[in-house]
Design an enzyme around this catalytic site. Structure first.
Site, PDB file in Angstrom:
ATOM      1  N   ASP A 155     -23.464  17.271  11.836  1.00 51.81           N
ATOM      2  CA  ASP A 155     -24.242  16.063  12.086  1.00 51.81           C
ATOM      3  C   ASP A 155     -24.606  15.484  10.715  1.00 51.81           C
ATOM      4  O   ASP A 155     -24.391  16.146   9.678  1.00 51.81           O
ATOM      5  CB  ASP A 155     -25.481  16.436  12.907  1.00 51.81           C
ATOM      6  CG  ASP A 155     -26.362  15.238  13.227  1.00 51.81           C
ATOM      7  OD1 ASP A 155     -25.811  14.123  13.354  1.00 51.81           O
ATOM      8  OD2 ASP A 155     -27.580  15.411  13.342  1.00 51.81           O
ATOM      9  N   ASP A 169     -27.862  13.147   9.928  1.00 52.56           N
ATOM     10  CA  ASP A 169     -29.304  13.120   9.661  1.00 52.56           C
ATOM     11  C   ASP A 169     -29.937  14.491   9.857  1.00 52.56           C
ATOM     12  O   ASP A 169     -29.752  15.140  10.881  1.00 52.56           O
ATOM     13  CB  ASP A 169     -29.985  12.104  10.584  1.00 52.56           C
ATOM     14  CG  ASP A 169     -29.500  10.690  10.348  1.00 52.56           C
ATOM     15  OD1 ASP A 169     -29.618  10.210   9.208  1.00 52.56           O
ATOM     16  OD2 ASP A 169     -28.964  10.081  11.301  1.00 52.56           O
ATOM     17  N   ASP A 229     -29.315  19.495  13.810  1.00 54.29           N
ATOM     18  CA  ASP A 229     -30.740  19.811  13.841  1.00 54.29           C
ATOM     19  C   ASP A 229     -31.340  19.716  15.240  1.00 54.29           C
ATOM     20  O   ASP A 229     -32.397  20.293  15.496  1.00 54.29           O
ATOM     21  CB  ASP A 229     -31.512  18.885  12.909  1.00 54.29           C
ATOM     22  CG  ASP A 229     -31.531  17.448  13.411  1.00 54.29           C
ATOM     23  OD1 ASP A 229     -30.448  16.828  13.468  1.00 54.29           O
ATOM     24  OD2 ASP A 229     -32.612  16.951  13.770  1.00 54.29           O
TER      25      ASP A 229
END
Length: 602
Positions: A155, A157, A440
């Site tokens: 990912d 961010d 995250d």
């Protein structure tokens, strides 16, 4: 406290027991080995299990052995039957001994056990034990051999790009502005500034009641962590609100992506400003005695936060000041360079737009950052990308404009938008445990990949760095160790039921609650650790273990391990595999096989 730390303590306690019995000097008749009070006379008087029923110290309600030839079997019956009958006698009459045995001052005995245990906890924590945890460690929930991993996915961010805390305040301020100007909320809400350490990731929000709280892995609310606005809700009121129980029914929190009909779980770092704004707005209405509907407030705050992202404000702030908002970009470069130089294939799947990702990656990795990646997918619309096969891939040109050609392959050097995992798997052939994907968000990034597609998953948990620092402090080590020891004493001494003993146990219970508050406040005064509710794992921890094979503070933790390294999860014993408490380790009677290996558990 780390398992290694408790293991050191357990071994120290074990060694101590051979030379200094816990209750040395007290003339206290013993129950059978493993009972309430093991033999605690002078050193050398530990005869339980050896003399069995012939011991003159046995309770009167334990019959003498009628068969002197029964040998070891008689000793075993004494161990089991004597323990049960002795405890039964205590429960019924409050007396454990015959009329000819000396009477015991139970209060004195209990406090002697308490004081000796406290001294042991204070003295026997090894020097340097408070700095054992390394914040750069990768933790394994499942066995993972990196030598079998050929493809690494990321990912963007809070995975490739870590952001400073100042970004949360910017998101909060802009969403608060939307709430007042666009949704016409009272101007007074503008006076509520962002509180950096108020909320914590993984909390639940009761949409209908307007309550923010922490829930454990068994769906129980942790008392003392329920907030209405910015103020805690008393435990008694929480029980009334939930019909006499602090349990939240499964159907209310069972949504696969963290949202049931009445509860919302906040699972990513971006949710911190949203939780804080919800608390501030609730607090304003309550403090000013203004009637409002919490359901409407929840929806409006969620929409206001979403507008910050949809309208591109967050992207604009970061792109205008990359140095201020992006952290540790050189570590991201080091990870990608190392993986690529070892022949690993890399791909990126992010919900962020290409222009934003491109500028951030050029800042962290360099203008040729796309050379590292075999596939780059932006605006993927996760989690729908992973569970919906409707949207096709579209290619972007070098200016970021959409192209109309049919996608028949995913080529290196190209940028793709949207798409779905079914087509991704067909076009790449990247399947199963040879793929390791990092993200995250436990739901949007990892859940589908682990449960439905068999990919390996790595959770990025930035909070690990701060929590590790807390766990490494002497105050936490001492508090947690004594809390565990005191809990063990409470469990084993609870059959003393005379009035004075009950008062002692109540004092211990009160101290136990105070210790719980101390350890909680070391992490976050409102909600404590994101991983534990007192002793149980949090609901967040439960999902972390379920949806991630590995978890770590940042992807830079990979730099500490060889790419053929195998991560082995620690064998966490079940309750029946670790039956002993710390006070039992000091009696000198509990010669359980492999006790030294089990000593770290409690």
């Amino acid at each position: 406290m780390s398992r290694q730390r408790l293991g050191d303590l357990g071994r120290a306690l074990w060694q101590k027991s051979s030379s200094a019995p816990l209750c040395a000097g007290l003339k206290i008749p013993a129950f059978a080995c493993g009972g309430v009070a093991s033999s605690c006379g002078a050193p050398g008087e530990h005869k339980c299990c050896k003399q069995g029923a012939n011991s003159s110290r046995a309770p009167a309600n334990v019959a003498a052995n009628p068969n002197p030839h029964s040998g070891a079997a008689a000793g075993h019956r004494h161990h089991v039957v004597g323990k049960l009958r002795g405890e039964e006698a205590l429960a019924k009459s409050g007396r454990a001994f015959s009329s000819t045995a000396p009477q015991i001052d139970h209060k004195t005995y209990l406090w002697a056990r308490y004081n000796e245990m406290k001294r042991l906890v204070h003295d026997l924590i090894p020097p340097g034990v408070c700095n054992l945890l390394n914040p750069s460690t990768i933790y394994a929930n499942n066995e993972v051999n990196l030598d079998e991993v050929d493809i690494y996915g990321f990912d963007y961010d809070y995975t490739l790009a870590l952001y400073s805390n100042s970004l949360n305040e910017m998101i909060y301020n802009k969403a608060r502005q939307f709430l007042v100007e666009h949704y016409k909320y009272p101007q007074g809400i503008s006076k509520y500034n962002y509180i950096p350490n108020f909320a914590a990731r993984g909390l639940h929000y009761d949409i209908q009641k307007g309550l923010l709280m922490k829930i454990d892995a068994f769906h129980y609310i942790q008392m003392g962590t329920v907030y209405r606005g910015l103020k805690p809700v008393p435990d008694e009121e929480v029980m009334q609100l939930y019909r006499g129980s602090n349990h939240v029914p499964l159907h209310q929190v069972s949504g696969f992506y963290g949202k049931g009909p009445k509860m919302k779980q906040f699972m990513d770092v971006f949710s911190l400003p949203e939780m804080t704004l919800l608390a501030a707005a609730n607090d304003y209405f309550i403090s000013n005695d203004i009637e409002y509907d919490p359901v409407h407030l929840y929806k409006d705050v969620s929409d206001a936060i979403a507008m910050v992202h949809i309208k591109g404000y967050m992207y604009k702030w970061i792109m205008q000041d990359l140095e201020k908002y992006i952290l540790r970009g050189d570590e991201t470069y080091a990870v990608l360079h190392r993986l690529a130089s070892h022949g690993k294939k890399l791909f990126l799947i992010t919900n962020s737009p290409f222009s934003f990702v491109d500028k951030g990656m050029k800042y962290m990795v360099g203008k040729d950052w796309r050379d590292f990646f075999d596939v780059v997918i932006v605006q993927a619309d996760k989690p729908h990308f992973f569970n919906d096969c409707v949207k096709p891939f579209r290619r972007l040109d070098s200016n970021g404009d959409l192209q109309w050609d049919k996608i028949k392959s995913l080529d290196k050097g190209q940028i793709y938008k949207q798409g779905n995992l079914v087509d991704f798997l067909k076009l790449t052939g990247w399947r199963g445990s040879k793929v390791l994907y990092f993200g995250d968000h436990l739901y949007s990034d990892l859940a589908d990949l682990m449960l439905r597609h068999g990919w390996r998953t790595g959770a990025i948990v930035p909070e690990l760095e701060v929590e590790t620092k807390v766990v490494n402090t002497e105050q936490y080590a001492q508090s947690l160790t004594w809390l565990q020891a005191l809990t063990g004493l409470l469990e084993r001494m609870q059959m003393y039921r005379d009035a004075e003993s009950k008062k002692v146990l109540q004092d211990w219970l009160k101290e136990r609650e105070e210790l719980r508050a101390v350890t909680k406040n070391l992490f976050n005064p409102q909600f404590g650790s994101i991983f534990r509710t007192c002793h149980n794992p949090t609901y967040f921890s439960r999902r972390l273990c379920r949806f991630s094979d590995l978890y770590m503070a940042s992807i830079s933790c990979l730099l500490n391990y060889d790419l053929s390294y195998t991560f082995y999860p620690r064998r966490t014993p079940l309750q029946h595999e670790a039956p002993l408490w710390m006070d039992q380790l000091c009696t000198g009677c509990m010669k359980t096989p492999f006790l030294e290996e089990m000593a770290h558990i409690r």
